[in-house]
Design a protein around this motif. Sequence first.
Motif, PDB file in Angstrom:
ATOM      1  N   THR A  10       0.832  -1.214   0.000  1.00 22.79           N
ATOM      2  CA  THR A  10       0.000   0.000   0.000  1.00 22.79           C
ATOM      3  C   THR A  10       0.862   1.259   0.000  1.00 22.79           C
ATOM      4  O   THR A  10       1.995   1.229   0.478  1.00 22.79           O
ATOM      5  CB  THR A  10      -0.875   0.062   1.275  1.00 22.79           C
ATOM      6  OG1 THR A  10      -0.014   0.241   2.410  1.00 22.79           O
ATOM      7  CG2 THR A  10      -1.696  -1.185   1.467  1.00 22.79           C
ATOM      8  N   THR A  17      -3.719   2.085  -3.583  1.00 19.15           N
ATOM      9  CA  THR A  17      -3.474   3.489  -3.272  1.00 19.15           C
ATOM     10  C   THR A  17      -4.847   4.172  -3.237  1.00 19.15           C
ATOM     11  O   THR A  17      -5.864   3.534  -3.472  1.00 19.15           O
ATOM     12  CB  THR A  17      -2.510   4.139  -4.291  1.00 19.15           C
ATOM     13  OG1 THR A  17      -2.226   5.478  -3.866  1.00 19.15           O
ATOM     14  CG2 THR A  17      -3.066   4.180  -5.702  1.00 19.15           C
ATOM     15  N   TYR A  32      -6.766   0.608   4.673  1.00 20.45           N
ATOM     16  CA  TYR A  32      -5.939  -0.553   4.335  1.00 20.45           C
ATOM     17  C   TYR A  32      -6.697  -1.869   4.492  1.00 20.45           C
ATOM     18  O   TYR A  32      -6.314  -2.870   3.888  1.00 20.45           O
ATOM     19  CB  TYR A  32      -4.685  -0.581   5.227  1.00 20.45           C
ATOM     20  CG  TYR A  32      -3.795   0.631   5.081  1.00 20.45           C
ATOM     21  CD1 TYR A  32      -3.418   1.097   3.821  1.00 20.45           C
ATOM     22  CD2 TYR A  32      -3.296   1.304   6.192  1.00 20.45           C
ATOM     23  CE1 TYR A  32      -2.587   2.201   3.678  1.00 20.45           C
ATOM     24  CE2 TYR A  32      -2.464   2.407   6.067  1.00 20.45           C
ATOM     25  CZ  TYR A  32      -2.119   2.858   4.805  1.00 20.45           C
ATOM     26  OH  TYR A  32      -1.297   3.947   4.678  1.00 20.45           O
ATOM     27  N   HIS A  61       3.359  -1.596   4.216  1.00 26.98           N
ATOM     28  CA  HIS A  61       2.767  -0.259   4.174  1.00 26.98           C
ATOM     29  C   HIS A  61       3.942   0.672   3.886  1.00 26.98           C
ATOM     30  O   HIS A  61       4.825   0.847   4.731  1.00 26.98           O
ATOM     31  CB  HIS A  61       2.198   0.158   5.527  1.00 26.98           C
ATOM     32  CG  HIS A  61       0.887  -0.461   5.887  1.00 26.98           C
ATOM     33  ND1 HIS A  61      -0.062  -0.830   4.971  1.00 26.98           N
ATOM     34  CD2 HIS A  61       0.357  -0.739   7.110  1.00 26.98           C
ATOM     35  CE1 HIS A  61      -1.120  -1.313   5.606  1.00 26.98           C
ATOM     36  NE2 HIS A  61      -0.885  -1.274   6.901  1.00 26.98           N
TER      37      HIS A  61
END
Length: 621
Positions: free
Chosen positions: A7, A46, A229, A251
């Motif tokens: 992410t 994203t 997330y 992350h």
Amino acid sequence: MKPFFITTPIYYVNDKPHIGHAYTTILADVLARFHRNASEDVIFLTGLDEHGQKVQQAAERREIGPKAHCDEMALRFLDLWKKLYIKNDDFIRTTESRHISIVQTILQKVYDKGDIYEDEYEGLYSISEERFITEKEAESGQYRDIKKLKEKNYFFKMSKYQNKLINYINENPQFIQPEHRKNEVLGFLKKPLGDLCISRPKSRLSWGIDIPFDSNYVTYVWFDALINYISAIGYHSDNANFNKYWPADIHLIGKDILTTHAVYWPTILMSAELPLPKTIFAHGWWLHGESKMSKSVGNVVDPLELIKDYGVDPVRYYLMREMMLGNDANFTMESFIKRYNSDLANDFGNLLSRVSNLLVKFFDSRIPPFEDDSNEGKIIKKNGMQLAKQVLTQIELMKVNEAIEIIFQFIRSVNKYLEIMAPWKLVKSDIKQAGKVLFTAAEALRLSSELLSPVMPNRTSIVIKTLGVQKTSLDWGGLNPGNAIKKHDVLFPRIDINKFEEKKTSEKKSQLVNIITFDQFKNIEFKTAKILEAEKVDGADKLLKLQVEIKDQKRIIVSGIAEFYSTTELIGRIVIIITNLKPATIFGIESQGMILAAKEGKVLRIITIDNQKVESGSKVY
Ligand code: MSP
């Protein structure tokens, strides 16, 4: 297939995306592409962070609804990601219902567990900033309209999880990376951790997600944003998918949002009884002229301009090559052009043109049949056979710049090999050996291009097409003898540094229109003045008649600010005026000066220096 979930942070929708934002997303894209090439089942996520005060205010200024405002702003990111060849698998916006409902589910879960409590907070509140400020901030004199405020809010018991988090970080060395960031978080956790205020009263802020157990409140933006997330991959809505991809592998974040990700987020997850992400990786900042790129400093680099001038792949390459992950890097056009010309035009582009020109000219545009079995050829082959492994090891370690450097060392060694073997001479004396050398060089070029494709997906595909390669392989030996060579444009046309300098100078010149000399500037007298009285001017909706004090002198100024300020709120303010302007009669009143104000669109603010311990009549420089 092994799942891999990566992410980026979700970006503030209000921001105009700059190189710093582009960097995080390109980095995630490059890592995702490497993992896809390794046949992993990749989800690259994203998105956009769309709630909060600033978004609400920006929409109000534009006189449109906040959602309509977000929809328009979102296009700037979507357009940039498209132009940067970002291949994300999902794009989440915090205003989507799939996200809102999950934020509420988590809030309810944490509340039911007893980890959210109500409390009254008393502190200093700045009306102009619309937030609580510290005593120190209040004393700095930079804030206006400060009052003591008591407000009821909801708090998350973050402190309850402090020890559990410290233990987790110590037991899982890969959790926060790089190492110095982990130590930073552990240092932060040495002090007692407070609880987190996770609500905002709607009377103050309405643009947010409703707190499910109290409709008078919305959720604090960070509590809302972090949950993207898990909402994106189906927490509570598609359990099979969620269980497959959670916990996230990486992350990727910038160092400025380390605490929110490495402290707030894990404690929220602990309370919600969910596993923690495997790795939080914080990269450094892109600086420009020694300071962090930001709109307020005015030193942002616009990625769209760069793409327009030099193409997308060089931009991706430069950002990936120039930043050592974990450290800060400085963006300069000079270093961009240097990298472009030396690595891309000279080393990489040159190798393609040498090989393809000779094959077209002497080998009927075909890949020759044999590889070079001379000592020099064998060394290239041996290094080529190890290349993918070395590169992928660096990628696993998140050292993208080093992975790239290893490939470029290989490319440079192939250029040297060509110089030593000189196939352009060999064609006359030993055409078969010349063919072998070119085969080995072409195979090395193919392999390098495949390995560079996550960084430069466009130009490497030109190389692959030129060599007529059909099947991707990271092993040595993927090139087929007899393949037809296709015509191609110059891979990276050199940037003429002189032309660049000329362009820069002419741009500088064009910025210098309407300039005044220092002497002219010196003749303008700016002074501070205190507004003593303000009244509307009869028959003129836009004008106010102000009486101001400049030390022991009083003056009348007529100012066009009636639409923006009420008469009462002006009294007592310290403003900046030009005192030596020729008086002008406006609506029958002689105006003896001018107040400075900033105007953008429909917003006008006078420039004040209230609370700065400056008296009226001070000279302003
Ligand atoms: N909305 C929050 C993130 C919420 S995630 C649950 C946010 N958004 S942001 O748009 O301000 O920043 C997004 C990312 O861009 C951050 O990782 C930030 O560090 C990064 N960058 C912003 N400016 C940067 C540079 N100048 N250099 C490198 N990265 C920078 O924070």
